[in-house]
Design a protein around this motif. Structure first.
Motif, PDB file in Angstrom:
ATOM      1  N   ASN A 229       0.492   1.718  -2.215  1.00  0.00           N
ATOM      2  CA  ASN A 229      -0.547   1.331  -3.346  1.00  0.00           C
ATOM      3  C   ASN A 229      -0.412  -0.261  -3.979  1.00  0.00           C
ATOM      4  OD1 ASN A 229      -1.536   4.076  -3.319  1.00  0.00           O
ATOM      5  ND2 ASN A 229       0.201   4.740  -4.149  1.00  0.00           N
ATOM      6  N   LEU A 230      -0.403  -1.080  -3.142  1.00  0.00           N
ATOM      7  CA  LEU A 230      -0.239  -2.296  -3.479  1.00  0.00           C
ATOM      8  C   LEU A 230      -1.766  -2.723  -4.432  1.00  0.00           C
ATOM      9  CD1 LEU A 230       1.812  -4.820  -2.999  1.00  0.00           C
ATOM     10  CD2 LEU A 230       0.233  -5.469  -1.271  1.00  0.00           C
ATOM     11  N   GLY A 231      -1.509  -3.165  -5.528  1.00  0.00           N
ATOM     12  CA  GLY A 231      -2.546  -3.640  -6.541  1.00  0.00           C
ATOM     13  C   GLY A 231      -2.987  -5.185  -5.994  1.00  0.00           C
ATOM     14  N   VAL A 232      -4.296  -5.298  -6.682  1.00  0.00           N
ATOM     15  CA  VAL A 232      -4.981  -6.399  -6.140  1.00  0.00           C
ATOM     16  C   VAL A 232      -4.229  -7.707  -6.678  1.00  0.00           C
ATOM     17  CG1 VAL A 232      -6.974  -7.814  -6.517  1.00  0.00           C
ATOM     18  CG2 VAL A 232      -7.244  -5.336  -6.429  1.00  0.00           C
ATOM     19  N   ASN A 233      -3.745  -7.658  -7.844  1.00  0.00           N
ATOM     20  CA  ASN A 233      -2.933  -8.957  -8.400  1.00  0.00           C
ATOM     21  C   ASN A 233      -1.700  -8.786  -7.601  1.00  0.00           C
ATOM     22  OD1 ASN A 233      -4.938  -9.128 -10.349  1.00  0.00           O
ATOM     23  ND2 ASN A 233      -3.650  -7.879 -11.858  1.00  0.00           N
ATOM     24  N   GLU A 234      -0.910  -7.841  -7.125  1.00  0.00           N
ATOM     25  CA  GLU A 234       0.314  -7.951  -6.473  1.00  0.00           C
ATOM     26  C   GLU A 234       0.071  -8.543  -5.014  1.00  0.00           C
ATOM     27  OE1 GLU A 234       2.964  -4.304  -7.701  1.00  0.00           O
ATOM     28  OE2 GLU A 234       1.223  -3.731  -6.818  1.00  0.00           O
ATOM     29  N   PHE A 235      -1.300  -8.357  -4.452  1.00  0.00           N
ATOM     30  CA  PHE A 235      -1.474  -8.654  -3.032  1.00  0.00           C
ATOM     31  C   PHE A 235      -1.979 -10.257  -3.124  1.00  0.00           C
ATOM     32  CE2 PHE A 235      -4.622  -9.032   0.705  1.00  0.00           C
ATOM     33  CZ  PHE A 235      -3.797  -8.529   1.533  1.00  0.00           C
ATOM     34  N   THR A 236      -2.558 -10.753  -4.217  1.00  0.00           N
ATOM     35  CA  THR A 236      -2.884 -12.210  -4.322  1.00  0.00           C
ATOM     36  C   THR A 236      -1.592 -13.044  -4.565  1.00  0.00           C
ATOM     37  OG1 THR A 236      -5.011 -11.389  -5.570  1.00  0.00           O
ATOM     38  CG2 THR A 236      -4.031 -13.600  -5.982  1.00  0.00           C
ATOM     39  N   GLN A 237      -0.624 -12.353  -5.357  1.00  0.00           N
ATOM     40  CA  GLN A 237       0.644 -12.875  -5.493  1.00  0.00           C
ATOM     41  C   GLN A 237       1.381 -13.036  -4.231  1.00  0.00           C
ATOM     42  OE1 GLN A 237       2.730 -10.801  -8.567  1.00  0.00           O
ATOM     43  NE2 GLN A 237       1.498 -11.434 -10.141  1.00  0.00           N
ATOM     44  N   LEU A 238       1.306 -12.023  -3.134  1.00  0.00           N
ATOM     45  CA  LEU A 238       1.954 -12.290  -2.163  1.00  0.00           C
ATOM     46  C   LEU A 238       1.214 -13.337  -1.131  1.00  0.00           C
ATOM     47  CD1 LEU A 238       2.790  -8.394  -1.386  1.00  0.00           C
ATOM     48  CD2 LEU A 238       4.246 -10.316  -1.933  1.00  0.00           C
ATOM     49  N   ARG A 239       0.073 -13.087  -1.183  1.00  0.00           N
ATOM     50  CA  ARG A 239      -0.786 -14.284  -0.316  1.00  0.00           C
ATOM     51  C   ARG A 239      -0.518 -15.838  -0.692  1.00  0.00           C
ATOM     52  NH1 ARG A 239      -6.876 -11.866   0.759  1.00  0.00           N
ATOM     53  NH2 ARG A 239      -6.285 -10.907   2.741  1.00  0.00           N
TER      54      ARG A 239
ATOM     55  N   LEU B  53      10.160 -20.250   8.395  1.00  0.00           N
ATOM     56  CA  LEU B  53       8.714 -19.860   8.013  1.00  0.00           C
ATOM     57  C   LEU B  53       8.697 -18.207   7.911  1.00  0.00           C
ATOM     58  CD1 LEU B  53       5.749 -19.735   7.076  1.00  0.00           C
ATOM     59  CD2 LEU B  53       5.070 -19.976   9.600  1.00  0.00           C
ATOM     60  N   LEU B  54       9.091 -17.671   9.174  1.00  0.00           N
ATOM     61  CA  LEU B  54       9.246 -16.099   9.247  1.00  0.00           C
ATOM     62  C   LEU B  54      10.441 -15.636   8.160  1.00  0.00           C
ATOM     63  CD1 LEU B  54       8.899 -15.578  13.152  1.00  0.00           C
ATOM     64  CD2 LEU B  54       7.363 -15.424  11.650  1.00  0.00           C
ATOM     65  N   LYS B  55      11.474 -16.318   8.082  1.00  0.00           N
ATOM     66  CA  LYS B  55      12.400 -15.790   7.187  1.00  0.00           C
ATOM     67  C   LYS B  55      12.027 -15.841   5.677  1.00  0.00           C
ATOM     68  CE  LYS B  55      17.262 -16.546   5.691  1.00  0.00           C
ATOM     69  NZ  LYS B  55      18.467 -17.285   6.087  1.00  0.00           N
ATOM     70  N   LYS B  56      11.465 -16.708   5.435  1.00  0.00           N
ATOM     71  CA  LYS B  56      10.886 -16.886   3.927  1.00  0.00           C
ATOM     72  C   LYS B  56       9.872 -16.082   3.851  1.00  0.00           C
ATOM     73  CE  LYS B  56      12.533 -21.710   3.064  1.00  0.00           C
ATOM     74  NZ  LYS B  56      12.085 -23.131   2.670  1.00  0.00           N
ATOM     75  N   SER B  57       9.033 -15.672   4.952  1.00  0.00           N
ATOM     76  CA  SER B  57       7.781 -14.975   4.623  1.00  0.00           C
ATOM     77  C   SER B  57       8.375 -13.585   4.536  1.00  0.00           C
ATOM     78  CB  SER B  57       6.832 -15.012   6.003  1.00  0.00           C
ATOM     79  OG  SER B  57       6.452 -16.332   5.790  1.00  0.00           O
ATOM     80  N   VAL B  58       9.171 -13.123   5.224  1.00  0.00           N
ATOM     81  CA  VAL B  58       9.519 -11.628   5.288  1.00  0.00           C
ATOM     82  C   VAL B  58      10.585 -11.357   4.041  1.00  0.00           C
ATOM     83  CG1 VAL B  58      10.969 -10.034   6.395  1.00  0.00           C
ATOM     84  CG2 VAL B  58       9.559 -11.383   7.720  1.00  0.00           C
ATOM     85  N   GLU B  59      11.134 -12.392   3.586  1.00  0.00           N
ATOM     86  CA  GLU B  59      11.905 -12.211   2.346  1.00  0.00           C
ATOM     87  C   GLU B  59      11.132 -11.994   1.254  1.00  0.00           C
ATOM     88  OE1 GLU B  59      16.281 -14.525   3.458  1.00  0.00           O
ATOM     89  OE2 GLU B  59      14.674 -15.496   2.355  1.00  0.00           O
ATOM     90  N   GLY B  60      10.189 -12.758   1.204  1.00  0.00           N
ATOM     91  CA  GLY B  60       9.121 -12.914  -0.087  1.00  0.00           C
ATOM     92  C   GLY B  60       8.709 -11.570   0.235  1.00  0.00           C
TER      93      GLY B  60
ATOM     94  N   ASN C 289       8.845  -7.162  -2.705  1.00  0.00           N
ATOM     95  CA  ASN C 289       7.843  -6.186  -3.279  1.00  0.00           C
ATOM     96  C   ASN C 289       8.265  -4.735  -2.887  1.00  0.00           C
ATOM     97  OD1 ASN C 289       5.112  -4.589  -3.888  1.00  0.00           O
ATOM     98  ND2 ASN C 289       4.394  -6.554  -4.668  1.00  0.00           N
ATOM     99  N   LYS C 290       8.612  -3.856  -3.763  1.00  0.00           N
ATOM    100  CA  LYS C 290       9.094  -2.704  -3.502  1.00  0.00           C
ATOM    101  C   LYS C 290       7.962  -1.662  -2.867  1.00  0.00           C
ATOM    102  CE  LYS C 290      13.236  -3.880  -4.661  1.00  0.00           C
ATOM    103  NZ  LYS C 290      14.172  -4.323  -3.642  1.00  0.00           N
ATOM    104  N   LYS C 291       6.705  -2.060  -3.140  1.00  0.00           N
ATOM    105  CA  LYS C 291       5.644  -1.421  -2.600  1.00  0.00           C
ATOM    106  C   LYS C 291       5.382  -1.509  -0.976  1.00  0.00           C
ATOM    107  CE  LYS C 291       3.285  -0.806  -6.930  1.00  0.00           C
ATOM    108  NZ  LYS C 291       1.972  -0.955  -7.755  1.00  0.00           N
TER     109      LYS C 291
END
Length: 212
Positions: free
Chosen positions: A66-76, A135-142, A146-148
């Protein structure tokens, strides 16, 4: 015409009629077989998912709770920043699990289908490790913050990875650094041996210098 001839003629005609009646439904059934036509939207998504799977070095599967739109935008946004403002393209794609499963089954990564559970989103990139070592490490860590999102596994190049494998691989030093460490490990014994051999000669040379 004799009674026997008439009977023989009737039997022959009945056999011919039966053959027509038996064969006709078969021809009708065969002619009704048609190729399944999928909705255009499904075909589009199938092709998109196939491209993600086959044309990216790294594909990591996350369960999306249930990832929200705002959360998804922040991850991107996070992925955009760690990729050097888009210098190394990365994507986070919410997928339809059923269609993604169908796309996986047509590839050599079909065993990843067992990881699919519930709503899914896919991290993918084709970036080279030499050019973007962290890149991969920082991407996966970020993404993991997010607990979702729950990392399930994935693949790098042609190697299938479990969740633990992904975490180990992304935590490895860059390839160039690993090569340097390997060369250092190989050369260290030779350097120590050379120092051991040179030490007596050096001491002898020092003694001779003092006596002269």
């Amino acid at each position: 015409m004799s009674l026997r001839s008439v009977s023989h003629s009737l039997i022959s005609n009945l056999k011919s009629a039966n053959r027509v009646l038996i064969n006709y439904p078969c021809r009708r059934t065969c002619n009704n077989k048609k190729t399944t036509n999928h909705p255009p939207r499904r075909v589009y998504l199938y092709d998109q998912y196939s491209d993600i799977i086959n044309n990216n070095r790294a594909v990591f599967i996350f369960q999306n709770n249930n990832l929200g739109v705002n959360e998804f935008t922040q991850l991107r946004q996070h992925l955009f920043e760690v990729s050097g403002q888009g210098a190394a393209p990365t994507k986070l794609t919410v997928v339809q699990t059923g269609i993604f499963s169908a796309a996986l089954r047509q590839t050599k990564y079909a065993n990843l289908e067992t990881l699919l559970s519930g709503p899914i989103c896919i991290f993918s990139t084709n970036a080279d490790d030499a050019e973007h070592p962290d890149l991969l490490k920082k991407s996966v860590e970020g993404l993991a913050k997010n607990k979702k999102l729950l990392l399930l596994g994935g693949k790098i190049d042609d190697t299938l990875l479990t969740q633990a494998d992904v975490l180990k691989v992304v935590d490895l030093p860059p390839l160039q650094q690993l090569r340097g460490q390997l060369v250092g490990t190989i050369e260290a014994p030779a350097r120590r041996l050379l120092q051991t051999l040179e030490q007596p000669a050096g001491e002898l040379h020092s003694v001779l210098d003092r006596r002269i």
